[in-house]
Design a protein around this motif. Structure first.
Motif, short mmCIF file in Angstrom:
data_model
loop_
_atom_site.label_atom_id
_atom_site.label_comp_id
_atom_site.label_asym_id
_atom_site.label_seq_id
_atom_site.Cartn_x
_atom_site.Cartn_y
_atom_site.Cartn_z
N GLU A 45 10.43 50.19 25.31
CA GLU A 45 9.49 49.35 24.24
C GLU A 45 9.49 47.91 24.61
N MET A 46 10.77 47.54 24.84
CA MET A 46 10.69 45.94 25.40
C MET A 46 10.03 45.87 26.56
N PHE A 47 10.11 46.66 27.68
CA PHE A 47 9.60 46.63 28.90
C PHE A 47 7.99 46.42 28.68
N LYS A 48 7.36 47.26 27.82
CA LYS A 48 5.99 47.44 27.67
C LYS A 48 5.58 46.19 26.95
N ILE A 49 6.26 45.66 26.26
CA ILE A 49 6.13 44.20 25.48
C ILE A 49 6.11 43.10 26.37
N TYR A 50 7.18 42.73 27.23
CA TYR A 50 7.27 41.79 27.90
C TYR A 50 6.99 41.79 29.38
N CYS A 51 7.39 42.94 29.96
CA CYS A 51 7.34 43.07 31.39
C CYS A 51 5.93 43.54 31.98
N VAL A 52 5.37 44.50 31.50
CA VAL A 52 4.17 45.21 31.74
C VAL A 52 2.92 43.97 32.07
N PRO A 53 2.80 42.97 31.38
CA PRO A 53 1.87 42.16 31.67
C PRO A 53 1.74 41.59 33.15
N TRP B 260 19.65 41.76 34.69
CA TRP B 260 19.67 40.96 33.64
C TRP B 260 19.69 39.51 33.56
N GLY B 261 20.40 38.98 34.55
CA GLY B 261 20.15 37.73 34.86
C GLY B 261 18.94 37.15 35.18
N HIS B 262 18.06 37.81 35.75
CA HIS B 262 16.46 37.58 36.12
C HIS B 262 15.78 37.52 34.90
N ILE B 263 15.90 38.38 33.82
CA ILE B 263 15.46 38.68 32.53
C ILE B 263 15.87 37.49 31.67
N THR B 264 17.28 37.09 32.07
CA THR B 264 17.62 35.72 31.05
C THR B 264 17.44 34.57 31.32
N PHE B 265 17.23 34.42 32.69
CA PHE B 265 17.09 32.98 33.22
C PHE B 265 15.59 32.86 33.96
N GLY B 266 15.00 34.16 34.04
CA GLY B 266 13.52 33.81 34.81
C GLY B 266 14.01 33.85 36.23
N GLY B 267 13.06 33.75 37.30
CA GLY B 267 13.00 33.51 38.59
C GLY B 267 12.58 32.09 39.09
N ALA B 268 12.05 31.96 40.20
CA ALA B 268 11.44 30.82 40.80
C ALA B 268 9.91 30.66 39.94
N LEU B 269 9.27 32.04 39.77
CA LEU B 269 7.83 32.05 39.06
C LEU B 269 8.07 32.73 37.71
N MET B 270 8.86 33.55 37.68
CA MET B 270 8.97 34.53 36.56
C MET B 270 9.68 33.70 35.18
N ARG C 49 18.56 43.01 26.39
CA ARG C 49 18.04 42.78 27.71
C ARG C 49 18.83 43.85 28.51
N TRP C 50 20.02 44.39 28.27
CA TRP C 50 20.90 45.23 28.81
C TRP C 50 19.98 46.83 28.82
N ASP C 51 19.52 46.87 27.65
CA ASP C 51 18.67 48.17 27.45
C ASP C 51 17.39 48.09 28.42
N VAL C 52 16.85 46.96 28.69
CA VAL C 52 15.63 46.78 29.64
C VAL C 52 16.22 47.02 30.97
N VAL C 53 17.44 46.65 31.37
CA VAL C 53 18.16 47.07 32.67
C VAL C 53 18.11 48.53 32.75
N ASN C 54 18.49 49.08 31.63
CA ASN C 54 18.80 50.70 31.77
C ASN C 54 17.48 51.39 31.93
N TYR C 55 16.40 50.77 31.33
CA TYR C 55 14.84 51.44 31.59
C TYR C 55 14.48 51.32 32.93
N VAL C 56 14.72 49.90 33.54
CA VAL C 56 14.30 49.64 34.96
C VAL C 56 15.17 50.76 35.85
N ARG C 57 16.30 50.90 35.45
CA ARG C 57 17.09 51.75 36.57
C ARG C 57 17.14 52.93 36.31
#
Ligand code: HEC
Length: 182
Positions: free
Chosen positions: A86-94, A132-142, A154-162
């Motif tokens: 659910e979180m992935f669909k909201i925050y990551c899909v765009p 988890w760190g990438h979601i928490t702190f972002g990346g160079a662009l993210m 955020r750990w739940d998002v990690v679980n979905y990704v994996r």
């Protein structure tokens, strides 16, 4: 008379300035009992109460490097993966797209395409703390999503990704040949 009429707009403002309209009373000033007011406002603890030190939360880390070694406290249960989805669909899909491969509508416009989350690197090679760190702190662009989701979410998002992304029937690649939505 004429000079008096001139003052009417000014006079009409006087009650506003003095907060003297009948409805200008502060709503906080009511007859209701306020918090911590009255003889038994702070109730004593019930008999036989046991003091506790609180629930341990995710240790505080300052950056992605420090997050690398964090262990995922949430087992990848069906519930956790479903919530992460659910979180992935909201925050990551765009950006990363439903497929997670980086074909989102926003991602398509970025100079650096969002990295493929279905690649072996994200799926197997990096530790979960890296994601988890990438979601928490972002990346160079993210951007960082540390303020949008709790550590556990955020750990739940990690679980979905994996544990969900690769088998999710809705995680399809977008048809990039159409001009729809562009
Ligand atoms: C605004 C667009 C955008 C959004 C939204 C976004 N990302 Fe990213 N993501 C990127 C870009 C661009 C990169 C590659 C460059 C970088 O790391 O900044 C990336 C990289 C990553 C990486 C690193 C992959 C690797 O191989 O190192 C992970 C993991 C990741 N994203 C996960 C997520 C997750 C999970 C979400 C949702 C919470 C998310 N991203 C939301 C744009 C985005």
């Amino acid at each position: 008379m004429k000079s008096l009429t001139r003052w009417i707009p000014v006079l009409a403002l006087v009650p506003s300035l003095a907060m003297a309209w009948p409805w200008s009373k502060d709503m906080a000033n009511q007859i209701s009992v306020k918090p911590q007011e009255g003889p038994d406002a702070v109730r004593p603890f019930p008999e036989n109460s046991v003091p506790m030190t609180g629930t341990p939360t995710t240790p505080y880390v300052h950056d992605g490097d420090a997050a690398m070694t964090l262990a995922n406290p949430n087992p990848p249960t069906e519930k956790s993966v479903a919530f992460g989805r659910e979180m992935f669909k909201i925050y990551c899909v765009p950006c990363h797209g439903d497929s997670g491969t980086g074909d989102g509508l926003v991602g398509e416009k970025l100079i650096v395409r969002p990295f493929d989350l279905t690649a072996p690197r994200v799926q197997k090679e990096v530790p979960e703390g890296y994601i988890w760190g990438h979601i928490t702190f972002g990346g160079a662009l993210m951007p960082s999503y540390g303020n949008d989701m709790s550590p556990s979410e955020r750990w739940d998002v990690v679980n979905y990704v994996r544990h969900g992304l690769l088998t999710d029937p809705t995680a399809k690649k977008r048809d990039m040949t159409t001009t729809e939505n562009k």
